[in-house]
Enzyme design. Sequence first.
Site, PDB file in Angstrom:
ATOM      1  N   CYS A  87       0.832  -1.198   0.000  1.00 49.82           N
ATOM      2  CA  CYS A  87       0.000   0.000   0.000  1.00 49.82           C
ATOM      3  C   CYS A  87       0.874   1.258   0.000  1.00 49.82           C
ATOM      4  O   CYS A  87       1.548   1.524  -0.984  1.00 49.82           O
ATOM      5  CB  CYS A  87      -0.989  -0.037   1.167  1.00 49.82           C
ATOM      6  SG  CYS A  87      -2.414   1.052   0.934  1.00 49.82           S
ATOM      7  N   HIS A 175      -3.739  -5.367   0.511  1.00 48.76           N
ATOM      8  CA  HIS A 175      -3.304  -5.937   1.791  1.00 48.76           C
ATOM      9  C   HIS A 175      -3.572  -7.438   1.859  1.00 48.76           C
ATOM     10  O   HIS A 175      -4.545  -7.873   2.491  1.00 48.76           O
ATOM     11  CB  HIS A 175      -4.011  -5.236   2.943  1.00 48.76           C
ATOM     12  CG  HIS A 175      -3.613  -3.810   3.131  1.00 48.76           C
ATOM     13  ND1 HIS A 175      -2.532  -3.440   3.914  1.00 48.76           N
ATOM     14  CD2 HIS A 175      -4.141  -2.674   2.649  1.00 48.76           C
ATOM     15  CE1 HIS A 175      -2.421  -2.117   3.911  1.00 48.76           C
ATOM     16  NE2 HIS A 175      -3.385  -1.626   3.144  1.00 48.76           N
ATOM     17  N   GLU A 177      -1.689  -9.356   3.533  1.00 48.51           N
ATOM     18  CA  GLU A 177      -1.122  -9.763   4.819  1.00 48.51           C
ATOM     19  C   GLU A 177      -2.044  -9.543   6.013  1.00 48.51           C
ATOM     20  O   GLU A 177      -1.803 -10.062   7.100  1.00 48.51           O
ATOM     21  CB  GLU A 177       0.189  -8.996   5.053  1.00 48.51           C
ATOM     22  CG  GLU A 177       0.056  -7.614   5.698  1.00 48.51           C
ATOM     23  CD  GLU A 177      -0.670  -6.563   4.860  1.00 48.51           C
ATOM     24  OE1 GLU A 177      -1.072  -5.544   5.433  1.00 48.51           O
ATOM     25  OE2 GLU A 177      -0.825  -6.759   3.637  1.00 48.51           O
TER      26      GLU A 177
END
Length: 233
Positions: A87, A175, A177
Amino acid sequence: MRLHYLQHVPFEGPGIIRSWSKNNNISLTRTRLYEDEELPPPREIDGLVVMGGPMGVYDAKRYPWLKKEKRFINNCIDRGIKVLGICLGAQLIADVLGAEVNSMNQKEIGWFPLNWNESARNHRLLDFLPTNQIVLHWHGDQFSLPGGALSLASSKGCANQGFLVDEQIMGLQFHLEITKDGLDELIQHSNNELKRSDGPFIQSPVTMLNAPHFEENHHTTRKLLNRFFSSPS
């Protein structure tokens, strides 16, 4: 392996990267830039992950540490260290590499389909990727592709969702993760942003937290980390 991550705010941590590091006996250290912690000498790390955050690459007046962070990222790249940006992290890397970063016409916040490009799925590091995947987006800025970069993905809301440069540098706009707890924390600290935002690519907190996509995304994250950080640059 010595992996280091840069954290911009308390509520955007490494997510599943932490457990992946532990399970693979990888040393994981961090610099909390928002607390003005010192950056390590690049020679003391083998890999770098640059996390997300609500600020922009152009906000150095408000966040003076952005300048030294960009220099650090550049120094790591020059030393041949593997660098992964998520990001804001991807936007910072793109900026360091001379690409343009600017505001989008409309924000992308929520779980929306991502198209992994054929060029990415044919690459030896990423040949496990599906054609499409629903991932979590939370951004209002976008980047152009750095020179020589392989375009990895796109979505209806954002044409450039990822890039790879020389198998050494990777930027992901989304994202993979994030954990459910991490998303809950992000929502709590960014609720004002959601109240001020609307459009076709904005979801409610309830919709985001009840999405069934976390484990699939974590599976992709672990494979991506294994391939990216274990391959020579």
